[in-house]
Write a protein that holds these residues in place. Structure first.
Motif, PDB file in Angstrom:
ATOM      1  N   ARG A 111      15.008  -7.464  -9.254  1.00 48.05           N
ATOM      2  CA  ARG A 111      15.003  -6.256  -8.433  1.00 48.05           C
ATOM      3  C   ARG A 111      13.615  -5.663  -8.271  1.00 48.05           C
ATOM      4  N   TYR A 112      12.670  -6.105  -9.085  1.00 49.07           N
ATOM      5  CA  TYR A 112      11.319  -5.541  -8.974  1.00 49.07           C
ATOM      6  C   TYR A 112      10.672  -5.906  -7.644  1.00 49.07           C
ATOM      7  N   ALA A 113      11.176  -6.947  -6.977  1.00 53.08           N
ATOM      8  CA  ALA A 113      10.613  -7.323  -5.676  1.00 53.08           C
ATOM      9  C   ALA A 113      10.828  -6.208  -4.653  1.00 53.08           C
ATOM     10  N   TYR A 114      11.983  -5.505  -4.731  1.00 52.56           N
ATOM     11  CA  TYR A 114      12.246  -4.419  -3.783  1.00 52.56           C
ATOM     12  C   TYR A 114      11.304  -3.234  -4.031  1.00 52.56           C
ATOM     13  N   LEU A 115      10.947  -3.009  -5.282  1.00 51.25           N
ATOM     14  CA  LEU A 115       9.958  -1.980  -5.584  1.00 51.25           C
ATOM     15  C   LEU A 115       8.606  -2.347  -4.975  1.00 51.25           C
ATOM     16  N   GLY A 116       8.266  -3.660  -5.054  1.00 51.60           N
ATOM     17  CA  GLY A 116       7.013  -4.112  -4.439  1.00 51.60           C
ATOM     18  C   GLY A 116       7.030  -3.935  -2.931  1.00 51.60           C
ATOM     19  N   VAL A 117       8.198  -4.158  -2.303  1.00 53.45           N
ATOM     20  CA  VAL A 117       8.304  -3.958  -0.849  1.00 53.45           C
ATOM     21  C   VAL A 117       8.096  -2.482  -0.494  1.00 53.45           C
ATOM     22  N   ALA A 118       8.666  -1.594  -1.299  1.00 54.25           N
ATOM     23  CA  ALA A 118       8.513  -0.154  -1.029  1.00 54.25           C
ATOM     24  C   ALA A 118       7.055   0.261  -1.132  1.00 54.25           C
ATOM     25  N   VAL A 119       6.362  -0.217  -2.165  1.00 60.71           N
ATOM     26  CA  VAL A 119       4.946   0.112  -2.314  1.00 60.71           C
ATOM     27  C   VAL A 119       4.146  -0.415  -1.130  1.00 60.71           C
ATOM     28  N   THR A 120       4.462  -1.632  -0.677  1.00 59.61           N
ATOM     29  CA  THR A 120       3.753  -2.226   0.465  1.00 59.61           C
ATOM     30  C   THR A 120       3.992  -1.414   1.732  1.00 59.61           C
ATOM     31  N   ALA A 121       5.203  -0.844   1.853  1.00 58.09           N
ATOM     32  CA  ALA A 121       5.499  -0.015   3.034  1.00 58.09           C
ATOM     33  C   ALA A 121       4.605   1.211   3.078  1.00 58.09           C
ATOM     34  N   PHE A 122       4.336   1.825   1.915  1.00 56.90           N
ATOM     35  CA  PHE A 122       3.424   2.968   1.865  1.00 56.90           C
ATOM     36  C   PHE A 122       2.026   2.556   2.304  1.00 56.90           C
ATOM     37  N   VAL A 123       1.565   1.376   1.857  1.00 52.26           N
ATOM     38  CA  VAL A 123       0.235   0.903   2.242  1.00 52.26           C
ATOM     39  C   VAL A 123       0.176   0.632   3.735  1.00 52.26           C
ATOM     40  N   ALA A 124       1.315   0.189   4.307  1.00 48.09           N
ATOM     41  CA  ALA A 124       1.337  -0.153   5.734  1.00 48.09           C
ATOM     42  C   ALA A 124       1.107   1.064   6.624  1.00 48.09           C
ATOM     43  N   VAL A 125       1.424   2.249   6.107  1.00 50.02           N
ATOM     44  CA  VAL A 125       1.194   3.474   6.891  1.00 50.02           C
ATOM     45  C   VAL A 125      -0.045   4.191   6.390  1.00 50.02           C
ATOM     46  N   ASP A 126      -1.000   3.398   5.910  1.00 54.22           N
ATOM     47  CA  ASP A 126      -2.314   3.908   5.526  1.00 54.22           C
ATOM     48  C   ASP A 126      -2.270   4.672   4.212  1.00 54.22           C
ATOM     49  N   GLY A 127      -1.347   4.327   3.295  1.00 53.10           N
ATOM     50  CA  GLY A 127      -1.377   4.850   1.938  1.00 53.10           C
ATOM     51  C   GLY A 127      -0.486   6.052   1.748  1.00 53.10           C
ATOM     52  N   PRO A 128      -0.212   6.418   0.501  1.00 61.47           N
ATOM     53  CA  PRO A 128       0.666   7.545   0.185  1.00 61.47           C
ATOM     54  C   PRO A 128       0.123   8.877   0.675  1.00 61.47           C
TER      55      PRO A 128
END
Length: 434
Positions: A111-128
């Motif tokens: 399940r840690y892969a889904y956490l990695g996807v969520a973090v990548t989504a934040f980076v995709a919109v120019d960071g948190p």
């Protein structure tokens, strides 16, 4: 095997994807002349760090991805941080951001892969910080949509891999079953071949056994006829000669001569009858019409009257019907021993004992004659153990054929004792063997 290679190729392709997109983005960033040279050098240096980081953590240690959480968590955190830094320096590195979505599923376990996807989504919109500071709803929606889409794609890929692995396991099991079936068929063919060879060998062996059985039957029949002739004709003729010699010695006594001649005539008739019965392979005349103790009683009393010597028969145990061959062997043994006593022993009295035991029947013949010194199993000298050579030999052959034994005890001046022991095979065994 080909399918396994294809799956492994796909695994290597997913793991090599970040490097490929990193190279493309770096070429684009270096080719962009609008950026100052110093910035481009820093960008290339960061790209090199990302390349080394990814190579060491993923490609150099293929056993870590999707298995070891600690090193992969450190790796993915570093990859996302470096990707964020590069995408902030040049938009071309958005390609590397996109590569982080499948990389999360290719490196992080469970399940840690889904956490990695969520973090990548934040980076995709120019960071948190950009996401939190932005007041535009579409930016938040796009981040959530990208994360959900990436998670669905990753879940689909993992489901597809699981199905591939399941089918791979099923194929391996099927191949193993086919191999086992092929081995079983080969073993069956080998067994059939061995059975065919054994059948040929058994047929040949059966032919040999039949030939040996015929030869054994011929030899056995010759021995039987020799024993029967000795027990009937030879002994009858010997008795007749004895009676005629006695009649000649008593020529002046007409009554004695007539008695001797009557006995000789009776012996001749009995011998003729026995010869006919022996040739027909029948039991001795006395056993054909009476039991063994009665036949021996008649034999002993007749022998005593013919030789004018006292003789007694004693029966111990419970008399019972035995196999015909056993009774014939006992009868012939007593007959032979008494004949030897009459010819050689010079005895004053003779005793015969028939003993029925639990598993054997024993016939003991004793006399108080001159005795002899036994030198060989056949015996020599006078008394019950003497047979003129063939007599005791024939007796032993007949008894040994029934798994019995003959023992002779004698000494000069102390008489002779002969003991015949034969397994008490019941009469019922005759019906079982016929």
């Amino acid at each position: 095997m080909l399918r396994m290679l294809r799956v492994h190729d796909w695994d290597r392709a997913w793991r090599a994807l970040p490097l490929c997109l990193l190279v493309v983005a770096t070429v684009i960033a270096v080719a962009d002349s609008s950026a100052p040279p110093y910035d481009r050098v820093v960008t290339v240096a960061l790209a090199a760090v990302v390349a080394v980081w990814h190579w060491w953590m993923v490609l150099a240690h293929p056993e870590w991805p999707e298995r070891a959480l600690a090193p992969m968590a450190v790796y993915f955190t570093g990859l996302v941080a470096l990707t964020w830094a590069l995408s902030s320096r040049h938009p071309a590195y958005g390609l590397l951001v996109l590569a982080c979505f499948p990389t999360a599923f290719a490196t992080l376990p469970g399940r840690y892969a889904y956490l990695g996807v969520a973090v990548t989504a934040f980076v995709a919109v120019d960071g948190p910080s950009s996401l939190l500071n932005s007041r535009s709803p579409w930016l938040i929606a796009s981040a959530l949509t990208g994360a959900v889409l990436a998670a669905f794609i990753g879940w689909s890929i993992r489901a597809l891999e699981a199905e591939v692995e399941r089918r791979r396991a099923a194929n391996r099991a099927l191949e193993s079953a086919n191999q086992a079936l092929e081995n079983a068929n080969q073993a069956l063919e080998s067994a059939n071949l061995r059975l065919a060879l054994l059948g040929e060998e058994n047929a040949e062996l059966q032919g040999r056994l039949l030939a040996a059985a015929r030869q054994t039957g011929v030899t056995g029949e010759r021995g039987r006829l020799a024993r029967e002739i000795h027990d009937t004709v030879a002994q009858g003729l010997a008795g007749i000669v004895t009676q005629l010699e006695a009649a000649e010695e008593a020529a002046n006594d007409a009554g004695a001569v007539r008695r001797r001649l009557a006995v000789a005539r009776s012996l001749a008739r009995e011998s003729l009858t026995e010869v006919r019965r022996s040739l027909d392979d029948m039991r001795p005349g006395p056993l054909a019409e009476s039991k063994l103790p009665e036949a021996l009683s008649s034999l002993v009393s007749g022998w005593s009257a013919a030789n004018e010597l006292p003789a007694t028969l004693t029966v111990t145990g419970t008399a019972r019907l035995l196999h015909p061959e056993v009774e014939v062997a006992v009868y012939r043994a007593v007959q032979e021993a008494l004949a030897n006593v009459a010819r050689h022993a010079g005895a004053g009295k003779t005793g015969v004992t028939l003993s029925y035991m639990e598993d054997v029947v024993v016939a003991d013949i004793r006399d108080d004659g001159v005795g002899f010194t036994p030198l060989a199993p056949a015996g020599t000298g006078g008394g019950a153990g003497t047979s003129g050579g063939f007599g005791l030999t024939a007796m032993r052959q007949r008894v040994v054929r029934l798994a019995g034994n003959v023992e002779v005890e004698s000494a000069p001046g102390q008489g002779t004792a002969i003991s015949v022991t034969i397994p008490a095979i019941p009469a019922a065994a005759e019906r079982e063997t016929t």
